[in-house]
Design an enzyme around this catalytic site. Sequence first.
Site, PDB file in Angstrom:
ATOM      1  N   GLY A  87       0.811  -1.210   0.000  1.00  0.00           N
ATOM      2  CA  GLY A  87       0.000   0.000   0.000  1.00  0.00           C
ATOM      3  C   GLY A  87       0.844   1.259   0.000  1.00  0.00           C
ATOM      4  O   GLY A  87       0.444   2.289   0.546  1.00  0.00           O
TER       5      GLY A  87
ATOM      6  N   ASN B 270       1.417   3.336  -2.245  1.00  0.00           N
ATOM      7  CA  ASN B 270       1.033   4.342  -3.232  1.00  0.00           C
ATOM      8  C   ASN B 270       0.148   5.453  -2.650  1.00  0.00           C
ATOM      9  O   ASN B 270      -0.154   6.424  -3.339  1.00  0.00           O
ATOM     10  CB  ASN B 270       0.289   3.689  -4.401  1.00  0.00           C
ATOM     11  CG  ASN B 270      -0.967   2.971  -3.948  1.00  0.00           C
ATOM     12  OD1 ASN B 270      -0.891   1.839  -3.489  1.00  0.00           O
ATOM     13  ND2 ASN B 270      -2.128   3.615  -4.064  1.00  0.00           N
TER      14      ASN B 270
ATOM     15  N   TYR C 153     -13.463  -3.597  11.032  1.00  0.00           N
ATOM     16  CA  TYR C 153     -12.168  -2.993  10.722  1.00  0.00           C
ATOM     17  C   TYR C 153     -11.237  -3.081  11.927  1.00  0.00           C
ATOM     18  O   TYR C 153     -10.076  -3.496  11.813  1.00  0.00           O
ATOM     19  CB  TYR C 153     -12.336  -1.531  10.311  1.00  0.00           C
ATOM     20  CG  TYR C 153     -11.013  -0.816  10.159  1.00  0.00           C
ATOM     21  CD1 TYR C 153     -10.191  -1.059   9.062  1.00  0.00           C
ATOM     22  CD2 TYR C 153     -10.559   0.069  11.144  1.00  0.00           C
ATOM     23  CE1 TYR C 153      -8.969  -0.421   8.937  1.00  0.00           C
ATOM     24  CE2 TYR C 153      -9.336   0.705  11.027  1.00  0.00           C
ATOM     25  CZ  TYR C 153      -8.550   0.452   9.924  1.00  0.00           C
ATOM     26  OH  TYR C 153      -7.321   1.072   9.812  1.00  0.00           O
TER      27      TYR C 153
END
Length: 313
Positions: free
Chosen positions: A27, A29, A181
């Site tokens: 991740g 980016n 989450y």
Amino acid sequence: MTGTPSAPPWDVHRLPRAEGRVFLVTGGNAGIGYFIAEQLAATGATVVLGSRDPGRAEAALTSIRSRVHGAAVRAVRLDLADLSSLGAVADSLDVAALDAVVHNAGVALDHPPRRETPDGHELMFGTNHLGHFALTGRLLPLLSAAPAARVVTVGSFAAKSERLDLDDLPSRRDYRAARAYGRSKLAQMYFGLELDRRLRDIGSPVGSVVVHPGGALDALTPARPPVHARGLGARLGAAPAALLVQGKHAGAWPAVRAVLDPAVRGGQLWGPRRFGLRGTPRQEEVWSRLADTAVAAGLWDASRDLTGVDPGP
């Protein structure tokens, strides 16, 4: 008699050099992962961005190169939600050894409906935890080939108020997005600590460290167009929050220190200095919940069965 000079205090703005080392940031980016990659690239290391979106990865690479002269950065395709694709990641790195992997990528859903990965796992648990669990197994030979590699797992302060239900890891009963989450991040943190225990048992040179970014807001994050834009209105609106939380560039600091600082040890938890929400990184006491080795072992066994991969002994 002159003693051995002590190491200088850790300075988030003056990182040690790391030429010749290779780091993978999942991740990398966007968000905190982008800033982890940017900061690590400034040390002279080779930084590989793991991303499922080639366009966004290219934008991140362009931004890092514009800010870090001579940055050695590249990207590999990485989709943590697709377990069958992870076997090719180690080969795509095209390196003899990997000095660190930062497990940063993640999915956060704000509301129902409940969604699943192609493998049938709840999306956040399947991506955030199971994907990284399986990826670690694929990368372990490369990590073991490095002198003192590290697995750095980025958890979340949101996990602190959650508990794992080993009988309902897929969150099929009473699904709530925020709770799912938090549990997915808690599972990641359990995994990072259990991985280190198992690596120590076999005398592995690889260490596993768990970190969390505290409170990290987009509105307090420096602009990195086109990766991240920040308008004046958002900056002004978030100004009061800066007393308690920070931007994602600062949220990256605990992970960066866990990768680079030789004083950091496997099995530790690192987070922001002030109330665990903002500031420079420091070691924290492992949360009492995370010290439950029975839950950690149960999660490990379940994760191995769900992925078909075992990252350790």
